[in-house]
Design a protein around this motif. Structure first.
Motif, PDB file in Angstrom:
ATOM      1  N   TRP A  96     -58.547  22.070  24.257  1.00  0.00           N
ATOM      2  CA  TRP A  96     -58.230  20.641  24.193  1.00  0.00           C
ATOM      3  C   TRP A  96     -58.105  20.176  22.749  1.00  0.00           C
ATOM      4  O   TRP A  96     -57.208  19.397  22.419  1.00  0.00           O
ATOM      5  N   LEU A  97     -59.008  20.651  21.871  1.00  0.00           N
ATOM      6  CA  LEU A  97     -58.920  20.282  20.450  1.00  0.00           C
ATOM      7  C   LEU A  97     -57.595  20.728  19.851  1.00  0.00           C
ATOM      8  O   LEU A  97     -56.956  19.986  19.109  1.00  0.00           O
ATOM      9  N   GLY A 101     -55.658  17.558  19.517  1.00  0.00           N
ATOM     10  CA  GLY A 101     -56.443  17.096  18.388  1.00  0.00           C
ATOM     11  C   GLY A 101     -55.659  16.699  17.155  1.00  0.00           C
ATOM     12  O   GLY A 101     -54.501  17.071  16.979  1.00  0.00           O
ATOM     13  N   ASP A 102     -56.345  15.940  16.295  1.00  0.00           N
ATOM     14  CA  ASP A 102     -55.787  15.574  15.000  1.00  0.00           C
ATOM     15  C   ASP A 102     -56.368  16.513  13.944  1.00  0.00           C
ATOM     16  O   ASP A 102     -56.961  17.533  14.282  1.00  0.00           O
ATOM     17  N   ASP A 105     -60.058  17.392  14.314  1.00  0.00           N
ATOM     18  CA  ASP A 105     -60.234  18.213  15.512  1.00  0.00           C
ATOM     19  C   ASP A 105     -59.822  19.660  15.245  1.00  0.00           C
ATOM     20  O   ASP A 105     -60.467  20.596  15.712  1.00  0.00           O
ATOM     21  N   ASN A 108     -62.486  21.306  13.296  1.00  0.00           N
ATOM     22  CA  ASN A 108     -63.577  21.649  14.216  1.00  0.00           C
ATOM     23  C   ASN A 108     -63.225  22.894  15.032  1.00  0.00           C
ATOM     24  O   ASN A 108     -64.077  23.754  15.261  1.00  0.00           O
TER      25      ASN A 108
END
Length: 119
Positions: A96-97, A101-102, A105, A108
């Motif tokens: 999902w990240l 994500g941006d 994210d 991370n």
């Protein structure tokens, strides 16, 4: 050598193939997902994890942004939701990240992948 639909891209219980998700992503995000998807099945797991990190780092370095239309968001959400039924929590979160994500994210996600490398 199997070129069409190799097992390592469709060997999960969800029956979703890797390309059903990656074809809609940027080149770098798609490759990161690809290497995570087949991790340890085509190459040594640590090598594939490092490749995923390289592509996500390249995406961040070049400030590639992803904009999805509403229909594509719904399609990707449906695919990831179906896939998530057969993933552990960390893998689900990681996918999902990467997909939605941006910059933070993706950073991370890189850190999560680094924690999986056995060196």
């Amino acid at each position: 050598m199997t070129v069409d639909n190799p097992d390592y891209y469709r060997n999960n219980q969800s029956k979703i193939e890797c390309i059903e998700i990656t074809r809609h992503l940027s080149f770098c995000r798609g490759n990161a997902i690809k290497y995570l998807w087949r991790c340890g099945q085509k190459d040594v797991a640590d090598n594939e994890l490092k490749k995923a990190i390289w592509y996500l780092s390249d995406e961040l370095k070049n400030r590639i942004s992803v904009l999805y239309c509403k229909d594509l968001c719904l399609l990707l959400d449906a695919k990831l939701t179906a896939l998530s039924l057969y993933q552990d929590d960390n893998t689900r979160h990681l996918f999902w990240l990467i997909v939605f994500g941006d910059g933070q994210d993706l950073t991370n996600a890189i850190n999560m992948i680094k924690s999986l490398i056995n060196e």
